[in-house]
Design a protein around this motif. Sequence first.
Motif, short mmCIF file in Angstrom:
data_model
loop_
_atom_site.label_atom_id
_atom_site.label_comp_id
_atom_site.label_asym_id
_atom_site.label_seq_id
_atom_site.Cartn_x
_atom_site.Cartn_y
_atom_site.Cartn_z
N SER A 109 37.35 6.65 -15.27
CA SER A 109 36.89 5.48 -15.35
C SER A 109 35.61 5.38 -16.27
CB SER A 109 36.30 5.11 -14.01
OG SER A 109 37.33 5.08 -13.04
N SER A 110 35.42 6.43 -17.15
CA SER A 110 34.67 6.42 -18.45
C SER A 110 35.00 5.10 -19.33
CB SER A 110 34.74 7.73 -19.27
OG SER A 110 35.94 7.83 -19.77
N GLU A 111 34.31 4.75 -20.20
CA GLU A 111 34.81 3.67 -21.47
C GLU A 111 35.90 4.33 -21.99
OE1 GLU A 111 33.37 1.00 -21.83
OE2 GLU A 111 34.84 0.59 -23.35
N ALA A 112 36.01 5.51 -22.33
CA ALA A 112 37.33 5.84 -23.05
C ALA A 112 38.55 5.84 -22.01
CB ALA A 112 37.19 7.40 -23.57
N GLY A 113 38.18 6.24 -20.86
CA GLY A 113 39.21 6.25 -19.82
C GLY A 113 39.63 4.81 -19.45
N LYS A 114 38.96 3.86 -19.36
CA LYS A 114 39.21 2.70 -19.09
C LYS A 114 40.11 1.94 -20.40
CE LYS A 114 35.03 1.28 -17.68
NZ LYS A 114 33.91 0.64 -16.67
N GLU A 115 39.86 2.19 -21.65
CA GLU A 115 40.49 1.93 -22.69
C GLU A 115 41.90 2.61 -22.45
OE1 GLU A 115 39.19 -1.04 -23.82
OE2 GLU A 115 40.22 -0.67 -25.45
N PHE A 116 41.87 3.81 -22.21
CA PHE A 116 43.30 4.66 -22.28
C PHE A 116 44.03 3.68 -21.04
CE2 PHE A 116 46.09 7.89 -20.76
CZ PHE A 116 46.35 8.57 -21.84
N ALA A 117 43.50 3.68 -20.14
CA ALA A 117 44.19 3.01 -18.81
C ALA A 117 44.78 1.56 -19.29
CB ALA A 117 43.30 2.67 -17.56
N ALA A 118 43.74 0.73 -20.05
CA ALA A 118 44.57 -0.68 -20.31
C ALA A 118 45.61 -0.36 -21.22
CB ALA A 118 43.23 -1.45 -21.00
N ARG A 119 45.47 0.45 -22.18
CA ARG A 119 46.62 0.68 -23.02
C ARG A 119 48.03 1.37 -22.49
NH1 ARG A 119 46.70 4.69 -28.02
NH2 ARG A 119 48.76 4.27 -28.88
N PHE A 120 47.81 2.19 -21.30
CA PHE A 120 48.88 2.98 -21.06
C PHE A 120 49.31 2.68 -19.53
CE2 PHE A 120 47.75 5.63 -24.62
CZ PHE A 120 48.80 5.52 -25.16
N ALA A 121 48.41 2.52 -18.57
CA ALA A 121 48.28 3.07 -17.17
C ALA A 121 49.29 1.71 -16.63
CB ALA A 121 47.19 3.31 -16.42
N TYR B 21 37.36 -3.78 -11.38
CA TYR B 21 38.80 -4.50 -11.50
C TYR B 21 38.71 -5.69 -12.47
CZ TYR B 21 42.77 -6.89 -9.40
OH TYR B 21 44.22 -7.47 -9.04
N THR B 22 37.74 -6.35 -12.51
CA THR B 22 37.56 -7.56 -13.41
C THR B 22 37.46 -6.66 -14.94
OG1 THR B 22 36.34 -8.52 -11.86
CG2 THR B 22 36.40 -9.49 -14.06
N ASP B 23 36.80 -5.76 -15.12
CA ASP B 23 36.67 -5.34 -16.35
C ASP B 23 37.69 -4.63 -16.82
OD1 ASP B 23 35.94 -3.60 -18.59
OD2 ASP B 23 34.69 -2.25 -17.42
N LEU B 24 38.70 -4.04 -15.95
CA LEU B 24 39.84 -3.46 -16.52
C LEU B 24 41.04 -4.34 -16.68
CD1 LEU B 24 40.84 -0.69 -16.92
CD2 LEU B 24 41.80 -0.42 -14.62
N LYS B 25 40.97 -5.09 -15.74
CA LYS B 25 42.00 -6.57 -16.08
C LYS B 25 41.83 -7.20 -17.39
CE LYS B 25 44.34 -5.78 -12.14
NZ LYS B 25 45.70 -6.02 -11.46
N ARG B 26 40.64 -7.42 -17.85
CA ARG B 26 40.13 -8.14 -19.08
C ARG B 26 40.38 -7.32 -20.10
NH1 ARG B 26 34.79 -10.89 -17.33
NH2 ARG B 26 34.23 -8.60 -17.62
N ARG B 27 40.91 -6.10 -20.17
CA ARG B 27 40.91 -5.36 -21.41
C ARG B 27 42.56 -5.13 -21.65
NH1 ARG B 27 36.92 -0.84 -21.86
NH2 ARG B 27 35.17 -1.12 -20.46
N PRO C 119 44.87 -7.86 -22.29
CA PRO C 119 45.60 -8.72 -23.27
C PRO C 119 45.44 -8.02 -24.54
CG PRO C 119 44.15 -10.03 -21.72
CD PRO C 119 44.02 -8.70 -21.58
N ARG C 120 44.32 -7.40 -24.91
CA ARG C 120 44.05 -6.66 -26.20
C ARG C 120 45.46 -5.95 -26.57
NH1 ARG C 120 38.81 -5.78 -25.60
NH2 ARG C 120 38.78 -3.52 -24.75
N TYR C 121 46.30 -5.29 -25.60
CA TYR C 121 47.39 -4.52 -25.54
C TYR C 121 48.59 -5.18 -25.35
CZ TYR C 121 43.67 -0.95 -25.83
OH TYR C 121 42.48 -0.34 -26.26
N GLY C 122 48.44 -6.49 -25.29
CA GLY C 122 49.67 -7.42 -25.26
C GLY C 122 50.12 -7.07 -23.72
N ARG C 123 49.09 -6.96 -22.72
CA ARG C 123 49.88 -6.73 -21.38
C ARG C 123 49.38 -7.69 -20.39
NH1 ARG C 123 48.42 -0.76 -19.33
NH2 ARG C 123 50.07 -1.51 -18.00
N ARG C 124 49.82 -8.05 -19.26
CA ARG C 124 49.52 -8.86 -18.44
C ARG C 124 48.80 -8.29 -17.14
NH1 ARG C 124 55.06 -10.70 -16.54
NH2 ARG C 124 53.78 -12.27 -15.17
N ALA C 125 47.89 -9.02 -16.29
CA ALA C 125 47.50 -8.24 -15.19
C ALA C 125 48.16 -7.76 -14.20
CB ALA C 125 46.40 -9.30 -14.69
#
Lengths: 450, 450
Positions: free
Chosen positions: A222-234, A251-257, A259-265
Amino acid sequence: MADEQQHKQLHLNAFLMGVGHHEAAWRHPRTRAQSVLDVRHFQALGQIAERGRLDSVFFADGLAVGPRIARNTLAVFEPITLLSAIAAVTERIGLIATASTTYNDPYTLARKFASLDHISGGRAGWNIVTSAGVDEAANYGLDVRPEHEKRYARASEFVDVAVKLWQSWESGSVLLDEDLGVFADPKKVHAIHHEGAHFRVRGPLNSPRSPQGRPLLVQAGSSEAGKEFAARFAEAVFTAQQSLEDGIDFYTDLKRRLPRYGRRAEGLKVLPGVVPFIGGTEAEARALESEFTELISPDYALRQLSTMLGIDLTEHALDAPLPPLPPIHAIEGNKSRYQLVKDLAEKDSLTVRELIGRLGGGRGHRTFAGTPEQLADELQLWFEAGAADGFNIMPPYLPGGLEDFVTEVVPLLQKRGIFREEYEGLTLRDHYRLEPVDGGSDGQEWQAAQ
Amino acid sequence: MADEQQHKQLHLNAFLMGVGHHEAAWRHPRTRAQSVLDVRHFQALGQIAERGRLDSVFFADGLAVGPRIARNTLAVFEPITLLSAIAAVTERIGLIATASTTYNDPYTLARKFASLDHISGGRAGWNIVTSAGVDEAANYGLDVRPEHEKRYARASEFVDVAVKLWQSWESGSVLLDEDLGVFADPKKVHAIHHEGAHFRVRGPLNSPRSPQGRPLLVQAGSSEAGKEFAARFAEAVFTAQQSLEDGIDFYTDLKRRLPRYGRRAEGLKVLPGVVPFIGGTEAEARALESEFTELISPDYALRQLSTMLGIDLTEHALDAPLPPLPPIHAIEGNKSRYQLVKDLAEKDSLTVRELIGRLGGGRGHRTFAGTPEQLADELQLWFEAGAADGFNIMPPYLPGGLEDFVTEVVPLLQKRGIFREEYEGLTLRDHYRLEPVDGGSDGQEWQAAQ
């Protein structure tokens, strides 16, 4: 798979560890310490979770003994081999194994997960981690742990390679045409020709496309790098959140990330951890929790806390407050867990002894003591408030804590219409209501070297 | 374990591959090609072998698809995960997995085998290989295959490290003392502090001592380097021998090397491979073999032979003799298999088509066609002539070929007093009548880094 006419459904993962998450669980009469060495204990847990129609079971892992030999029960079975043995005695429950991107090769690991997915008929999941430990580094030829940023850079490329390998056999590539004598169609099997900063891998994978196409991808940093990683792959995220407010923020922070990776909530399920002590009354549940807390060995807990915080507390007075802690940017280990423990200690000005008690149940995950109704209320509250798509259930003692959850809490969630009565599909991706993985790759036809 | 009053007993390993060793097995009506993707097929094979009281089952492995996608059925399951699923449905049969020392880390692999040994209650074995393939190299970042000599140097150090890791937890180190709150005795758990040319590993292993202490160590290379490696480490050796004379030479040569390493002849079991076609009469058995030979795809067989010999034969006329072959010192791949195929072709002046037929059953292993009595005679002859301590049974088609061996040949060997009627012990080491592994290590007490 999703039926929009029904209530939105929550997801439940059972996070299993030894004879329970509470660090003194193995000393309590409700457990049998010898079970940590017995595969049948873990197979039975898989069967209990399946009886409760849970989405999945999950095992953490580390690549060193760590400072825990005298007290710790964690490291006996390697998760992928263990889940393969659980797969053999279950039919539906999802099977999520932790494996490190820091000290594995992507070809080898992608193959292992493809194999587990084949063995289980499409129930494999991978909890993607980086290995931050100094003790782990020393088992793989390094004098110091790799830095946080470098670990995540390697992890990203690792997952890229693994995904390419899983796609290297298109859907329909295995023909098994006995008359023509053609096992697979070479036009549908592709080299990946990956060339990156960390890996050069030609492919294709030495295992045909598995039932899910690829394992469910899970992440827990759940670090900054961890959240970006999650948004991209998880596709599922395990997280430690102590309060509803923190849970909603995360939850809000993660879901907001996404769309940048073309992903839906809907493509990423957030599952906060909860360590439930269940009793017939709230007082009974609290008394049970106290029994466990009293069995904690202070010297072990001090060493564990020292590791979490990166400072030596083993000579520190138990009834004094914590010494000043270093700032987060100085931490090269698990940054999110560090921040959570620091916040917890500072917010309520806890002494070391008090902090140890709070952490004893779930190492920073939220502990809950109450009746089945109270727990169901709490889970429903978080779910409906937008803090969770489901929960990472961390029984403090096993098998009893899981048995009680399945027998007493799951039926309440089902009655409220927020948890399945029966499995709707066959695979782990079905359980999590995720889209099927696409069918293939448009890489060139593969040709073997001679 | 050994009872000196009885006949000397032979050992039987079932070498399992897809739906059979014959390269066209999956096209024959006695098999079901889809089984190569079905874990239940392999679990059933483990149960058949156990019903026959065999010592073990064994899976080969490679780390690339190789030039075989259109025709080959080998690579679906990774052996360790597969054997874990077989362990869950069997009780006694030994479980031997191939794993490479060229593209693994010793810490990771030692842990996997410890885990399989825990899961199976002491039935794990490791077939130690080096990876010679160009296609394998390309999946692990290399442009060329590592040289023969370098592969063996790494393999030796790899096994040294693994053995130290398995010994890093002494017997009796796990206390599980609930009253004192002591899980393990840190005085009996040791760092290994290995520092070598290829690996630096501190240890201890992150898994307590497993039931066998360590897995059975198996080896199959028959080059000069391979034989020295076997003499140093192996407890069972799989080997391809075409004639009784060659078998006796190999057996004698290998056993003669043992004293240099302080080892006794009984500590290493030599198991030549045999591919049995079994029929009610010899004519029936030969007719069955011919059915399989006719199903071979010449273009596939030519590619496979090209790989074995390291020359491109794909445009070569089927009814011409082989072109001149390079000398053995020019071979960087599997040297012993190369020599065997070369000898076979040159001795009988075979055409390419004839050679392909000879190799179709077992890729250089000896094919036998006859009645159960004839096969039992042949096995007994090799066993009593000093060419074998037992056999690596390679059914040409599965499950039928294994079923027939267990039902028709095993009872004959039992009646002759040279094969067990019941398992005498619980572990794979017990089945092979090997001494237990010693209890520990005299390294220093382990201390975690903080």
